[in-house]
Design an enzyme around this catalytic site. Structure first.
Site, PDB file in Angstrom:
ATOM      1  N   GLY A 250      -2.076  38.635  11.512  1.00 51.13           N
ATOM      2  CA  GLY A 250      -1.461  38.383  10.203  1.00 51.13           C
ATOM      3  C   GLY A 250      -0.366  39.107   9.799  1.00 51.13           C
ATOM      4  O   GLY A 250       0.211  38.810   8.797  1.00 51.13           O
ATOM      5  N   CYS A 357      13.120  10.322  10.475  1.00 53.80           N
ATOM      6  CA  CYS A 357      13.052   9.194   9.548  1.00 53.80           C
ATOM      7  C   CYS A 357      12.284   9.424   8.404  1.00 53.80           C
ATOM      8  O   CYS A 357      11.171   8.938   8.277  1.00 53.80           O
ATOM      9  CB  CYS A 357      12.516   7.785   9.987  1.00 53.80           C
ATOM     10  SG  CYS A 357      13.701   7.385  11.426  1.00 53.80           S
TER      11      CYS A 357
HETATM   12  N1  LLP Z   1      -6.223  35.621  14.986  1.00 48.04           N
HETATM   13  C1  LLP Z   1      -6.838  34.329  14.412  1.00 48.04           C
HETATM   14  C2  LLP Z   1      -8.160  34.377  14.580  1.00 48.04           C
HETATM   15  C3  LLP Z   1      -5.834  33.526  13.733  1.00 48.04           C
HETATM   16  O1  LLP Z   1      -6.439  32.496  13.169  1.00 48.04           O
HETATM   17  C4  LLP Z   1      -4.582  33.805  13.616  1.00 48.04           C
HETATM   18  C5  LLP Z   1      -3.635  32.708  12.989  1.00 48.04           C
HETATM   19  C6  LLP Z   1      -3.894  34.912  14.438  1.00 48.04           C
HETATM   20  C7  LLP Z   1      -5.025  35.731  15.120  1.00 48.04           C
HETATM   21  C8  LLP Z   1      -2.526  35.175  14.265  1.00 48.04           C
HETATM   22  O2  LLP Z   1      -1.910  35.458  13.190  1.00 48.04           O
HETATM   23  P1  LLP Z   1      -0.434  35.894  13.110  1.00 48.04           P
HETATM   24  O3  LLP Z   1      -0.411  37.214  13.355  1.00 48.04           O
HETATM   25  O4  LLP Z   1       0.335  34.930  13.787  1.00 48.04           O
HETATM   26  O5  LLP Z   1      -0.095  35.863  11.701  1.00 48.04           O
HETATM   27  N2  LLP Z   1       1.137  27.607  11.687  1.00 48.04           N
HETATM   28  C9  LLP Z   1       1.102  28.628  10.856  1.00 48.04           C
HETATM   29  C10 LLP Z   1       0.485  29.978  11.195  1.00 48.04           C
HETATM   30  C11 LLP Z   1      -1.142  29.710  11.234  1.00 48.04           C
HETATM   31  C12 LLP Z   1      -1.936  30.848  11.745  1.00 48.04           C
HETATM   32  C13 LLP Z   1      -3.228  30.518  12.108  1.00 48.04           C
HETATM   33  N3  LLP Z   1      -3.979  31.679  12.737  1.00 48.04           N
HETATM   34  C14 LLP Z   1       2.631  29.134  10.536  1.00 48.04           C
HETATM   35  O6  LLP Z   1       3.408  28.740  11.175  1.00 48.04           O
HETATM   36  O7  LLP Z   1       2.918  29.898   9.699  1.00 48.04           O
END
Ligand code: LLP
Length: 428
Positions: A250, A357
């Protein structure tokens, strides 16, 4: 803008404008990359990925906690070459499906260093994970416990007597982020409610062959404030005493020069370790963190070619990609920078649109460019997370290649899709 200078840290580490005023990534000239590999293309600075991986592992060591592991959330950039690099750097890998597990194993992650997630894991995915011998399965719901109990006889021989699992909860800790990527709220599709956690633990413990190791929560993505991570450690610590604690991912990143920067990785790791210790999660416990975006987003830029420029009310600059290679502006209103790769700076206010499109296919609304013309190479930095992974074939557009650049050498690691790929699955 002065040439021979380094660029803002929205760009991959080591990026600069060379003596000809052209963008250089990993020592490679962006205009030459566009000529050699075509556009659109994802261009990754290999050293950037390595440096970020090392910053996380070093921060773990510096935190004083001896058993902290960095688990790359592969959904951010599930390209085998990226995963292989992180495997070499000693990271673990978070996979959210059988497909991601397949990619992680193909990249050389030992199964023991993979963590399987998912709120709707199929029998086939669970069977595959058990057969491969994944390190941890993160259980999301009661149905999954029943399903796992049935499938356990299929576990890899020699993979240990028991399958180690975590229980995922939704701790009702929220960070300030886009609604679609906020996951910690009480009413979420992910994990058990805090009220059901005790029953989940008991049911897991009642299944012979499952070994409850601890808990997991992921509160959301693109978080720029550390407070929610501390609150998460406090919430989870009330659930019991476990050998393993997984705090999810996150940590946010900076997409444009004018946005707020995220806290440094060391502060993020220290905040989690500090809060864990403060709430009685001992130094002998295993801590996991699952960064995705913060490991890969800023390591990559996308190169496009300008196809047309027109003046309606706005100055519309249309490029050869768009929502098929970067859905984030359309899904989350995410903002990016754009620059002409050999004429940085400029004062012509432009809308950079994709070729699809659909009116919503706009990559950057307010780009200040130096009089862009057809044939110019345009670059958008910070596209190394959730661009490649959410790419698609809308309008029959083929997905871009991935190019690794290091010390002036460019290496194609994933080829561009071809028109034949588009018909390859047709069996009619
Ligand atoms: N762990 C779990 C269980 C997760 O669901 C996620 C992200 C992460 C770790 C990694 O999170 P990060 O460090 O990348 O924030 N498509 C969206 C992001 C969706 C994230 C879903 N889960 C975007 O482009 O912002």
């Amino acid at each position: 803008m002065a040439t021979g200078t380094s660029l803002s840290h929205v760009f991959p580490l080591g990026s600069r404008l060379n003596e000809r005023g052209r963008l250089e990534v990993g020592g490679c000239d962006a205009i030459e990359l566009a000529r050699e590999f075509g556009t659109p293309a994802y261009v990754v600075a290999e050293e950037d990925l390595r440096t970020r991986a090392r910053a996380f592992t070093q921060a773990g060591r510096d935190s004083g906690h001896s058993d902290l592991h960095v688990v790359f959330a592969s959904k951010a950039f599930p390209c085998v070459a990226v995963l292989r690099l992180f495997a070499q750097e000693g990271l673990w890998c978070d996979v959210a499906s059988g497909g991601e597990l397949h990619l992680a194993l193909a990249a050389g992650f030992p199964a023991q260093r993979t963590v399987l997630h998912g709120n709707a894991k199929s029998e086939a995915e669970l069977r595959m994970a058990l057969r491969a011998g994944v390190g941890l399965i993160v259980i999301d719901n009661f149905d999954e416990i029943d399903r796992l109990a049935r499938l356990l006889p299929g576990r890899a021989p020699g993979a240990g007597a028991e399958q180690e699992v975590l229980v995922r909860v939704t701790p009702d800790v929220q960070g300030a982020t886009h609604e679609k990527i906020s996951t910690g709220q009480a009413d979420s599709k992910f994990g058990f409610s805090m009220g059901d956690a005790a029953e989940a633990f008991a049911r897991v413990e009642g299944v012979e062959g499952l070994s409850l190791q601890g808990v997991h929560a992921h509160i959301g993505s693109q978080l720029l404030d550390l407070e929610p991570f501390r609150a998460l450690a406090a919430e989870l610590s009330g659930l019991g005493d476990f050998p393993v604690w997984d705090f999810g991912g996150g940590l946010g990143v900076q997409y444009t020069e004018h946005q707020a920067a995220p806290p440094p990785v060391e502060d993020y790791v220290a905040a989690i370790v500090g809060a864990a210790n403060e709430h009685g999660i001992g130094a002998d416990r295993r801590l996991l963190i699952e960064p995705g975006r913060s490991l890969s987003a800023n390591a990559c830029v996308t190169l496009y070619t300008v196809e047309s420029v027109k003046q309606n009310v706005s100055r519309w600059v249309a490029v050869d990609g768009g929502m098929s290679d970067n859905l984030r502006p359309m899904l989350y209103g995410a903002t990016y920078e754009a620059h002409v790769a050999d004429r940085f700076g400029g004062s012509t206010r432009c809308v950079v649109a994709g070729k699809h499109c659909e009116s919503g296919d706009v990559i950057v609304r307010d780009a200040l460019l130096d009089d862009p013309r057809p044939g110019d190479v345009l670059v958008t930095p910070a596209t190394g997370a959730y661009g490649f992974s959410m790419a698609n074939n809308y309008n029959g557009v083929t997905r871009p290649p991935v190019i690794f650049c290091s010390d002036g050498d460019a290496r194609l690691v994933l080829r561009r899709e071809t028109l034949e790929d588009l018909t390859a699955r047709d069996v009619s």
